[in-house]
Scaffold this active site. Structure first.
Site, short mmCIF file in Angstrom:
data_model
loop_
_atom_site.label_atom_id
_atom_site.label_comp_id
_atom_site.label_asym_id
_atom_site.label_seq_id
_atom_site.Cartn_x
_atom_site.Cartn_y
_atom_site.Cartn_z
N GLU A 1 4.12 18.59 4.57
CA GLU A 1 5.37 18.57 3.80
C GLU A 1 5.78 20.03 3.60
O GLU A 1 4.93 20.93 3.74
CB GLU A 1 5.12 17.91 2.44
N THR B 1 14.22 6.24 2.77
CA THR B 1 14.03 7.34 1.82
C THR B 1 12.60 7.26 1.29
O THR B 1 11.84 6.36 1.63
CB THR B 1 14.98 7.22 0.62
N LYS C 1 -1.22 4.84 -0.26
CA LYS C 1 -1.57 3.96 0.86
C LYS C 1 -2.76 3.08 0.49
O LYS C 1 -2.81 1.89 0.82
CB LYS C 1 -1.86 4.79 2.11
N LYS D 1 7.02 4.08 0.35
CA LYS D 1 5.83 3.52 -0.31
C LYS D 1 6.05 3.22 -1.79
O LYS D 1 5.19 2.64 -2.44
CB LYS D 1 4.67 4.53 -0.19
N GLU E 1 5.61 -2.29 7.16
CA GLU E 1 4.51 -1.87 8.01
C GLU E 1 4.35 -0.35 8.01
O GLU E 1 3.24 0.19 7.98
CB GLU E 1 4.74 -2.39 9.44
N ASP F 1 -0.39 10.87 -1.78
CA ASP F 1 0.20 10.05 -0.73
C ASP F 1 -0.86 9.09 -0.16
O ASP F 1 -0.59 7.91 0.06
CB ASP F 1 0.75 10.98 0.37
#
Ligand code: ADP
Ligand code: ASP
Ligand code: MG
Length: 923
Positions: A768, A656, A783, A680, A707, A779
Site C-alpha cells: 500500500e 472500493t 481475511k 472486505k 470471492e 488486512d
C-alpha cells in the site's frame, strides 16, 4: 335542440341528378371473391345525394331517398329496387385500412396517408380514420369543463376549431375548403350550444358525451377525403353513424348489430357509390339512431366491423409503431416486433393491455378469416405484424419465435378482492352470488382465481370500481360474515396484471415455471395467478410498483439473452478500472457464445458518476466519464441502475474498500440487487450486521458474492463453501493471505535487512502507499475473520489477536516516508528471529490461522520447516491450506497470485459470471 340535426355532412353537395333506371343485377354477397367491383353496377355510378342531408338516417329519409334515382355514366339502378335487392359486392376486392390518430396528426401526415391510399391498387378501398391525435382527448375535456361549470370550455372549443381550420387551409382550397369550413363552423356552433346546455345542467349524459366526442372523426374523415380527391382519386366520405348500428351493453361496451349494419351499408353504397370510401372510426348509432361511440380507441373495432361487413381481403391498421411488439415498447425498449400472431394471441394481448389494438377488433374479422396487418405509417419499409389464423407452415416464420410466449402485456390501476371463508367450500352458488354482486355495481372483472380448496375466490377489478364492489359484497354476504362462514372480503389495492400470451404455451411444459422463476429472481412477489383452460395466457397479479420490473424480468427471460444483467460499478480505481477493461474485452464473446449480456448502466467514483440508459460504451468509459460525468450520488446511482431501464437483473459491484458503501449492501439485497465485491468491509465488519446480511442472502434469490475478498482471484471462498455444502467439516484454515507479506518474507533471506526488503516491495508497487497498512496485519485479520465466519465461527474482528510488524514506536509516525526512514532502526528484532529460525531449519512466514476446533483465529509470524508448502513460496503468491475431516492427513492447498489489479478484477469478474450462471446462463 335535437342534436341529431346538428351535423353537417360533407356530402351536402347540391348536385344535379341524372336519373336512369336500371335494376342492379349480378351481385351476390355470399359469392365471396367472385365479383369484381367493376362488374358491379354500384361502383361505376357517379351519384350525388339529392338533398342537403342533416341528422341521422331516419325512416323518413330512407323513404325520401327511395323516391330518387341516381345516375351513372355507365349504368344506373333504381334505388328502391336496390334497397331491397342489391347489396354491395363483398370479398377480396376490398381492402380496409384504418389510420390511427397519430397517422393524421398534422398536415404532412394527412398527405402521407392520402398517398398510401392512392397507392393501394385494390379495387375497393374502405378507409377508417381516427380523429387527429389528441382531438378526442380535447373533446372529452370540453365535456369535463362544461359539466364542471368551467366556462373555459368555450375557448377550448375554439382551440379545437382552430386546429382543424388551420389544417384544412393547408390541405385544400376552393370550394372544398369553403364547404368544409362552413360545416366545421356549423358543427362548432352546435357543439357550443350543446356544451352550454351541459354547463347549465352541470351534467352530461352518455349520449350527449358520445355525440360531442365523435366530432374529431367527422372532421378528420372529411379532410382526408378532400385530400384524397385532390390526389386524383374519386372518393366519398362516410359518416359511419349512418351505417354502423350497435347495441349498448351494461359493461360500457357496444355490440355491433351486423344484419342491420349490413342493410344500412348497402343503402349507403346505393346512395354513394364509390370505390374509395373514407369512413369515420369510433362512431356509430344505436338502433334508435342515437349517436354513440365504440368507446375509447374504438376505431380499430370500426375497421374490423367494416372489414367483416365487406368480407374484405385484409384490414390494415396503420399506427405509429412497426407492428405488435412482444411487450409495450414504451415500457420494454428491447421488445421485438412479432411478425405473426394468431387471432387468439392478438386478442389476449390486446385484452391484457397492448393498446396497439382494440381488444374487440379480432372477433369480427376472425369470422371470415380476414387477416389484420399492423403497419407503421412512418416506416413503410417495415413489414409489420400479420394477425391471422396460424399457418401450418410455421417454420417459415423467420423470427425468434421458438419461444412459446409470444408477448406480454400489463394492465395497471387494478385492485384485488379476496373473498375468503371456510363456509364457501362446497356451497353451490357462492361464485354466482359473488359475481352477481359485482355485476350489480357494473364492475368489470378482469381476472378470477379460485383455489381448488374453494376457501377463497380472488378477482381483479379496476381500482376505481373496487370500493363499490367491496361494499356490494359486504352487504350481500353480511349474514355469512356475521355467522363466520365468510371470514373476510379483503381489498388489496394498487395492483397490476401481467399477462404472458402465446398459443404454443398450451403444449409446452415449463412455461409457467420459467415465468415464475424469472419473477422470483427479480424479487417480485406474485399476489394471484390465473391460467385459462385454453392456456393461451398466464396472468399474474403483482404490486403496481413492481409491474414494469416484472414485465421486464419476464420479457428478458423469454426474449433477451438468458441472462441480461444491468451492472453498476462503484469505484473505478485500479481494480474497478481493470474490471471495466476486462468486461470491455470479454463482453462480445460472452454475449455471442454464452448468451450472457452484461451491461454497465453506471459507474461511480466518490466524486463523479456516469449513468446510461442503454449501457456505457466500455471502449471509452474514461473519456465519457470525464465529459459527461455528474456529481456522484450513490442513492441516485442505485436507483438508476436498478430501476430506470428494461433489464430485470441488477448487480452492483463495489470495487472500493469503503465501509460506507458496504453499509448499503443489506438494503441493496433487500431490493433484489445482487452484490459483488472485493471489499472486505462488510464481511469483516460488526458481526450482527454480517449475520443479518448473510441471513437475508440465504432467504432470497438475491446473490451476494465476495470471492475476491480473500486471495483475489483464487477460488478460496468458493472452495470453502463447496466443502461445507457437501458436508465436510472444517478443522483449520491456515494461509499466507497477504501478497505483500508473502513477497517480503519470501525475500527476507538474510542477505538483506527487513527494512531493505520492505523498501524493495514498496518500490515494486507490492505495498500500500503506506506499508504500515500491510505490516500491521489488519488486512490479514479481516481475511481471517471472513474465513472464520464462513466456517461458522461467530467472531468479531477484535477477537483476532494480530501480531503487528510495525514497531510500536513507529505506529504514530507522521507519514509513510517518515516510517520508512525510521524502520531500519528496528531491523534488529526480526533479524534475530529469522536467524533463530534458520538455525532450526525453519523459515518465517506471516500467516493467518482459523482454528475452527478451538473457535478462534489469529494473525502471527510463524516458523515452518523448509519442506513445508508455505516455505516453497515465491513472489507475492498466496497459499491457503484447508484441514478438514476429508482432507486431514494432507490439507487441501490452494496457491497462486493473491494480489494485484488483474487477478483481483478477474476474481470479481468470475463472480459476475457465477451470478449469470445462477440466473440461468448456460454452463
Ligand atoms: P393509434 O392512435 O394509431 O390507434 P394507439 O396509441 O392506440 O395508436 O396504439 C399504438 C401504441 O400502442 C404504440 O404507440 C405503442 O406505444 C402502444 N403499445 C402498447 N403495447 C404495444 C405492443 N405490444 N406492441 C405495439 N405497440 C404497443
Ligand atoms: N379517437 C378515438 C379515441 O381516441 C378512437 C380511436 O382513435 O381509436 O379514443
Ligand atoms: Mg388505437
Amino acid at each position: 335542440m335535437a342534436f341529431s340535426s346538428s351535423i353537417c355532412r360533407a356530402s351536402c353537395i347540391h348536385s344535379a341528378l341524372a336519373l336512369d333506371a336500371k335494376p342492379a343485377n349480378n351481385t351476390n354477397a355470399n359469392n365471396r371473391n367472385k365479383i369484381s367491383l367493376s362488374q358491379c353496377p354500384h361502383f361505376s355510378l357517379i351519384a350525388r345525394s339529392p338533398f342537403y342531408r342533416r341528422g341521422f338516417v331516419s325512416v323518413e329519409r330512407k323513404k325520401e331517398l327511395s323516391r330518387f334515382h341516381v345516375s351513372s355514366s355507365v349504368k344506373a339502378i333504381l334505388l328502391d329496387q336496390s334497397k331491397e335487392n342489391v347489396s354491395v359486392p363483398k370479398g377480396d376486392m376490398w381492402s380496409v385500412h384504418k389510420f390511427g390518430g397519430t397517422c393524421v396528426g398534422n398536415v404532412e401526415r394527412i398527405r402521407n396517408v392520402a398517398e398510401v391510399i392512392v397507392k393501394d391498387g385494390s379495387e375497393g378501398k374502405l378507409v377508417v380514420v381516427s380523429a387527429m391525435s389528441k382531438v378526442t382527448d380535447m373533446m372529452y375535456d370540453l365535456i369535463y369543463r362544461a359539466q364542471s361549470r368551467d366556462d373555459s370550455y368555450a375557448s377550448a372549443l375554439d382551440a379545437v376549431l382552430e386546429k382543424h381550420r388551420v389544417t384544412a387551409i393547408d390541405l385544400f382550397d376552393g370550394d372544398d375548403l369553403a364547404t368544409f369550413l362552413s360545416c366545421l363552423h356549423n358543427d362548432v356552433n352546435d357543439l357550443k350550444a350543446m356544451l352550454r346546455a351541459i354547463y347549465i345542467a352541470g351534467h352530461a349524459t352518455e349520449s350527449f358525451t358520445d355525440f360531442v366526442v365523435g366530432h374529431g372523426e367527422l372532421w378528420s374523415a372529411q379532410m382526408l377525403s378532400y385530400v384524397v380527391k385532390k390526389s386524383g382519386l374519386d372518393c366519398k366520405w362516410m359518416d359511419t353513424r349512418d351505417v354502423l348500428v350497435v347495441n349498448p351493453t351494461s359493461s360500457n361496451q357496444v355490440d355491433p348489430d351486423f344484419p342491420e349494419s349490413e342493410k344500412r351499408l348497402n343503402e349507403w353504397f346505393s346512395q354513394n357509390p364509390s370505390e374509395t370510401v373514407i369512413a369515420t372510426g369510433f362512431i356509430a348509432s344505436t338502433p334508435q339512431n342515437i349517436p354513440t361511440t365504440l368507446k375509447r380507441d374504438g376505431s380499430d373495432f370500426s375497421a374490423a366491423i367494416m372489414g367483416a361487413l365487406l368480407q374484405a381481403r385484409q384490414v390494415t391498421i396503420w399506427t405509429d409503431v412497426d407492428g405488435v411488439y412482444s411487450a409495450d415498447p414504451r415500457k420494454v425498449s428491447e421488445a421485438v416486433i412479432l411478425r405473426t400472431l394468431s387471432y387468439q394471441e392478438a386478442w389476449e394481448m390486446s385484452y391484457f393491455g397492448a393498446n396497439v389494438l382494440h381488444p374487440r377488433t379480432i372477433i369480427p374479422v376472425m369470422r371470415y378469416d380476414i387477416p389484420i396487418a399492423i403497419r407503421n405509417i412512418f416506416n413503410l419499409s417495415a413489414p409489420g405484424t400479420m394477425i391471422c389464423r396460424p399457418s401450418l407452415n410455421e417454420s417459415e416464420d423467420d423470427q425468434k419465435l421458438d419461444s412459446p410466449v409470444k408477448g406480454f402485456a400489463t394492465i395497471d390501476n387494478l385492485a384485488l378482492i379476496n373473498v375468503e371463508g371456510t363456509g364457501m367450500a362446497g356451497v353451490p352458488g357462492t361464485a354466482s352470488n359473488i359475481f352477481g354482486a359485482v355485476k350489480d355495481v357494473g364492475a368489470n372483472v378482469i381476472m378470477i382465481s379460485q383455489a381448488s380448496s374453494e376457501h377463497s375466490v380472488c378477482f381483479a377489478v379496476p381500482e376505481k370500481e373496487v370500493e363499490a364492489v367491496a361494499q356490494a359484497l359486504q352487504s350481500r354476504f353480511r349474514q355469512a360474515l356475521n355467522a363466520g362462514r365468510l371470514s373476510q372480503v379483503a381489498v388489496i389495492p394498487k395492483c397490476s396484471i401481467l399477462a404472458a400470451v402465446g398459443q404454443k404455451m398450451a403444449s409446452t411444459p415449463g412455461v409457467s415455471a420459467t415465468l415464475f422463476n424469472a419473477l422470483a429472481k427479480a424479487n417480485i412477489n406474485v399476489r394471484a395467478i390465473a391460467q385459462g383452460c385454453s392456456e393461451y395466457n398466464i396472468t399474474v397479479v403483482v404490486k403496481r410498483e413492481d409491474c414494469i420490473r416484472a414485465l421486464r424480468a419476464v420479457h428478458s427471460r423469454f426474449y433477451l439473452s438468458e441472462t441480461t444483467v444491468a451492472m453498476g460499478i462503484i469505484g473505478p480505481g485500479l481494480i474497478g478500472g481493470t474490471l471495466l477493461d476486462q468486461l470491455r474485452d470479454q463482453a462480445a464473446v460472452l454475449k455471442e457464445e454464452f448468451n450472457i449480456d452484461l451491461r454497465v448502466m453506471g459507474i461511480t467514483g466518490s466524486r463523479t458518476m456516469l449513468l446510461s440508459d442503454k449501457g456505457i460504451d466500455l471502449s471509452k468509459w474514461r473519456e465519457i466519464m470525464k465529459q459527461k460525468g455528474e456529481v456522484a450520488d450513490i442513492e441516485k446511482f442505485t436507483q438508476h441502475v436498478h430501476g430506470n431501464h428494461f433489464i430485470p437483473n441488477t448487480a452492483l459491484v463495489d470495487c472500493t474498500a469503503d465501509t460506507n458503501i458496504a453499509r448499503y449492501y443489506y438494503d441493496w439485497l433487500r431490493k433484489g440487487i445482487h452484490v459483488i465485491t472485493p471489499n472486505k468491509k462488510a464481511n469483516s465488519g460488526p458481526l450482527d450486521m454480517y449475520l443479518k446480511l448473510r441471513g437475508l442472502q440465504r432467504q432470497s434469490y438475491t446473490h451476494y458474492f465476495y470471492e475476491a475478498t480473500v486471495g483475489a482471484g483464487l477460488p478460496i471462498i468458493n472452495t470453502l463453501q463447496g466443502l461445507l455444502e457437501t458436508g465436510d467439516k472444517i478443522l483449520r484454515i491456515e494461509g499466507i493471505f497477504s501478497g505483500t507479506l508473502s513477497y517480503i518474507f519470501n525475500n527476507f533471506s538474510g542477505k538483506r535487512a527487513f527494512s531493505e526488503v520492505v523498501a524493495e516491495a514498496k518500490q515494486a508497487g507490492y505495498t500500500e502507499p503506506d506499508p504500515r497498512d500491510d505490516l500491521a496485519g489488519t488486512d490479514v485479520a479481516r481475511k481471517v475473520i471472513i474465513l472464520a465466519r464462513e466456517s461458522g465461527l461467530k467472531l468479531e474482528l477484535a477477537d483476532i489477536p494480530v501480531e503487528s510488524l510495525v514497531p510500536e514506536p513507529l505506529r504514530a509516525a507522521a507519514s509513510a516516508e517518515e516510517f520508512m526512514k525510521q524502520l531500519p532502526r528496528f531491523d534488529q528484532g526480526l533479524a534475530h528471529k529469522r536467524q533463530e529460525a534458520e538455525e532450526a531449519g525453519d523459515v518465517l512466514r506471516y500467516v493467518g490461522v482459523v482454528d475452527v476446533v478451538r473457535k478462534e483465529g489469529r494473525v502471527e509470524l510463524r516458523r515452518y520447516k523448509t519442506d513445508h508448502p508455505f516455505s516453497q513460496l515465491s513472489g507475492a503468491d498466496n497459499i491457503i491450506a484447508f484441514t478438514t475431516t476429508r482432507y486431514k492427513e494432507q490439507p487441501l492447498i490452494i496457491r497462486g497470485p493473491g494480489a494485484g489489479a488483474q487477478v483481483t478484477a478477474g476474481g470479481v469478474f468470475s463472480d459476475i459470471l457465477r451470478l449469470a450462471s445462477y440466473l440461468g446462463a448456460p454452463s
